[in-house]
Design a protein around this motif. Structure first.
Motif, PDB file in Angstrom:
ATOM      1  N   ALA A 134     -10.387   5.720  -2.054  1.00  0.00           N
ATOM      2  CA  ALA A 134      -9.565   6.684  -1.313  1.00  0.00           C
ATOM      3  C   ALA A 134      -8.274   6.008  -0.889  1.00  0.00           C
ATOM      4  CB  ALA A 134     -10.329   7.210  -0.100  1.00  0.00           C
ATOM      5  N   ILE A 135      -7.255   6.825  -0.620  1.00  0.00           N
ATOM      6  CA  ILE A 135      -5.927   6.296  -0.303  1.00  0.00           C
ATOM      7  C   ILE A 135      -5.303   7.050   0.865  1.00  0.00           C
ATOM      8  CG2 ILE A 135      -4.716   7.841  -1.927  1.00  0.00           C
ATOM      9  CD1 ILE A 135      -2.888   5.415  -2.614  1.00  0.00           C
ATOM     10  N   ALA A 136      -4.523   6.333   1.647  1.00  0.00           N
ATOM     11  CA  ALA A 136      -3.688   6.923   2.701  1.00  0.00           C
ATOM     12  C   ALA A 136      -2.262   6.425   2.486  1.00  0.00           C
ATOM     13  CB  ALA A 136      -4.193   6.527   4.085  1.00  0.00           C
ATOM     14  N   PHE A 149      -7.601   9.653   4.823  1.00  0.00           N
ATOM     15  CA  PHE A 149      -7.978   9.145   3.509  1.00  0.00           C
ATOM     16  C   PHE A 149      -8.299  10.300   2.552  1.00  0.00           C
ATOM     17  CE2 PHE A 149      -9.126   4.749   5.109  1.00  0.00           C
ATOM     18  CZ  PHE A 149      -8.249   4.080   4.247  1.00  0.00           C
ATOM     19  N   THR A 150      -7.781  10.188   1.329  1.00  0.00           N
ATOM     20  CA  THR A 150      -8.051  11.143   0.257  1.00  0.00           C
ATOM     21  C   THR A 150      -8.712  10.412  -0.898  1.00  0.00           C
ATOM     22  OG1 THR A 150      -6.139  12.523   0.811  1.00  0.00           O
ATOM     23  CG2 THR A 150      -7.044  12.744  -1.410  1.00  0.00           C
ATOM     24  N   LEU A 181      -2.599   2.153   2.070  1.00  0.00           N
ATOM     25  CA  LEU A 181      -3.898   1.646   2.496  1.00  0.00           C
ATOM     26  C   LEU A 181      -4.978   2.370   1.703  1.00  0.00           C
ATOM     27  CD1 LEU A 181      -3.071   1.530   6.263  1.00  0.00           C
ATOM     28  CD2 LEU A 181      -3.774  -0.458   4.918  1.00  0.00           C
ATOM     29  N   CYS A 182      -5.920   1.620   1.195  1.00  0.00           N
ATOM     30  CA  CYS A 182      -7.003   2.180   0.402  1.00  0.00           C
ATOM     31  C   CYS A 182      -8.344   1.719   0.963  1.00  0.00           C
ATOM     32  CB  CYS A 182      -6.891   1.735  -1.063  1.00  0.00           C
ATOM     33  SG  CYS A 182      -5.560   2.536  -2.008  1.00  0.00           S
ATOM     34  N   GLY A 201     -11.941  -1.764   3.277  1.00  0.00           N
ATOM     35  CA  GLY A 201     -10.535  -1.380   3.266  1.00  0.00           C
ATOM     36  C   GLY A 201      -9.670  -2.452   2.627  1.00  0.00           C
ATOM     37  N   PHE A 202      -8.564  -2.014   2.007  1.00  0.00           N
ATOM     38  CA  PHE A 202      -7.672  -2.972   1.376  1.00  0.00           C
ATOM     39  C   PHE A 202      -6.261  -2.395   1.263  1.00  0.00           C
ATOM     40  CE2 PHE A 202      -9.934  -0.567  -1.865  1.00  0.00           C
ATOM     41  CZ  PHE A 202      -8.988  -0.238  -2.814  1.00  0.00           C
ATOM     42  N   LYS A 203      -5.319  -3.295   1.043  1.00  0.00           N
ATOM     43  CA  LYS A 203      -3.932  -2.906   0.804  1.00  0.00           C
ATOM     44  C   LYS A 203      -3.764  -2.606  -0.686  1.00  0.00           C
ATOM     45  CE  LYS A 203      -0.738  -3.429   3.280  1.00  0.00           C
ATOM     46  NZ  LYS A 203       0.023  -2.485   4.136  1.00  0.00           N
TER      47      LYS A 203
END
Length: 380
Positions: A134-136, A149-150, A181-182, A201-203
């Motif tokens: 997922a990504i923001a 988050f999507t 941010l993922c 979580g990760f960049k």
């Protein structure tokens, strides 16, 4: 006889030591908590440790917000292509073994060397329940919430391979300055473990973008697929959530968005309208209209053709009607290929030990199969 017994017991103890790291995580230097060990917190809070009944501060980003990646470390997401991540029960089983506590334990494409599939919570390939990325679109982690988050990519055969492919939608817009941010999310089968959630979580950074169409606001997924274990042999498409969807936040002490019971966990499968591969319907122009979902509804929205490459954003009045799909787009619902980089990595390492693992009779006799967990590893 006693010497033989001692050696036998020593072998059992050694197996227990190597197999005890049963949970899983994505691993990459861009992740929060990349160097967290079982000694960093008063409790085991390694990236592979499961999240169960935790406070928001404990489960959000796995409680690793104070352990960010180095500036400049990003996991790249090539628009319209496949991003291959490494998932393992221990960092020592990944490319970044040199910063693990136990050294190099890699074994080809095996995510949990010296362990049965029970280590990653499955009774076999047919029991896999999928995982998601997922990504923001925000670079400041203090500014995002779970609802931001999507889910943009799903691999329905996760966790099974160390090298796991995630197809990236071709129309992913570029990230803001400082990147996105993922997070990696996984909930395993109830047949091989307890009510465990996994979040790493990760960049991240989208590369090769050809569109500026933004993502739609993500909604909570709904259980709408065929569910024969619970008396629903047929799917109910009119009850699905369509378009951008949030990840599952389940079985925590607070901030849940899913409230399924112990033996009916949510999965990143068709059961919740998460098709395998790139989630190509997550953009603001993916649907002209989405009718309210309902268990009795037979109406489903129609996926529109996406805007041509370089199309206007949704807030541009009078934008031309979409005419064609990008030629390099992964078709909606197309399952990712099985480990596209494995052959290349196998050739480089000379290791061809990539055979599928099967359950042995000794696995069924083991008494600890309910206590294994998994995490996604990558230096995000």
């Amino acid at each position: 006889m006693f010497a033989a017994l001692a050696l036998s017991l020593l072998g059992v103890a050694s197996y227990a030591i190597t197999a005890v790291d049963g949970h899983a995580s994505i691993w990459h230097p861009s992740m929060y908590g990349f160097n967290v060990t079982d000694k960093t917190f008063p409790y085991d809070n390694r990236p592979v440790a499961p999240l169960i009944n935790y406070t928001f501060e404990q489960w959000w980003f796995h409680g690793h917000l104070d352990y960010p990646p180095h500036p400049g470390d990003f996991f790249e997401l090539p628009a319209g292509q496949v991003a291959t991540a490494e998932i393992a029960c221990n960092k020592g089983a990944t490319t970044w073994f040199n910063s693990s506590e136990g050294g190099d334990i890699r074994s080809g494409n095996d995510p949990c060397p010296n362990s049965s599939p029970a280590a990653y919570h499955t009774t076999g390939f047919s029991d896999l329940k999928g995982c998601a990325l997922a990504i923001a679109y925000e670079s400041d982690v203090s500014k995002i919430q779970p609802e931001d988050f999507t889910v943009f990519s799903v691999n329905q055969t996760c966790v099974w391979d160390r090298f796991t492919d995630f197809a990236v939608p071709a129309r992913m817009p570029p990230c803001p300055e400082g990147g996105c941010l993922c997070a990696w999310f996984w909930i395993h089968s109830p047949d091989s473990g307890g009510e465990q959630n996994y979040m790493t979580g990760f960049k991240c950074n989208v590369t090769g973008s050809t569109s500026t169409v933004p993502l739609a606001k993500p909604q909570v997924p709904r259980r709408c697929g065929a569910d024969p274990d619970f008396g629903k042999p047929e799917a109910s498409p009119g009850n699905c959530t369509y378009g951008a969807k949030q990840p599952f936040y389940w079985f925590q002490a607070e901030r849940n968005n899913m409230f399924e019971g112990t033996y009916a966990p949510p999965f990143y499968l068709d059961l919740y309208n998460f098709k395998g591969g790139a989630q190509d319907d997550i953009f603001v122009d993916s649907y002209a209209d989405i009718p309210p979902p309902s268990p009795n509804s037979t109406v489903v929205p129609i996926l529109q053709q996406p805007q041509a490459t370089g199309s206007a954003t949704s807030n541009s009045p009078g934008a031309a009607a979409p005419t064609s799909q990008p030629t390099n787009q992964v078709p909606f619902g197309t399952p990712p290929r099985q480990c596209s980089s494995c052959a290349k990595r196998r050739s480089a390492s000379g290791n061809s030990n990539l055979r599928r693992r099967s359950l042995s009779l000794t696995w069924f006799a083991r008494s600890d199969t309910k206590h294994k967990s998994f995490s996604l590893w990558h230096p995000f």
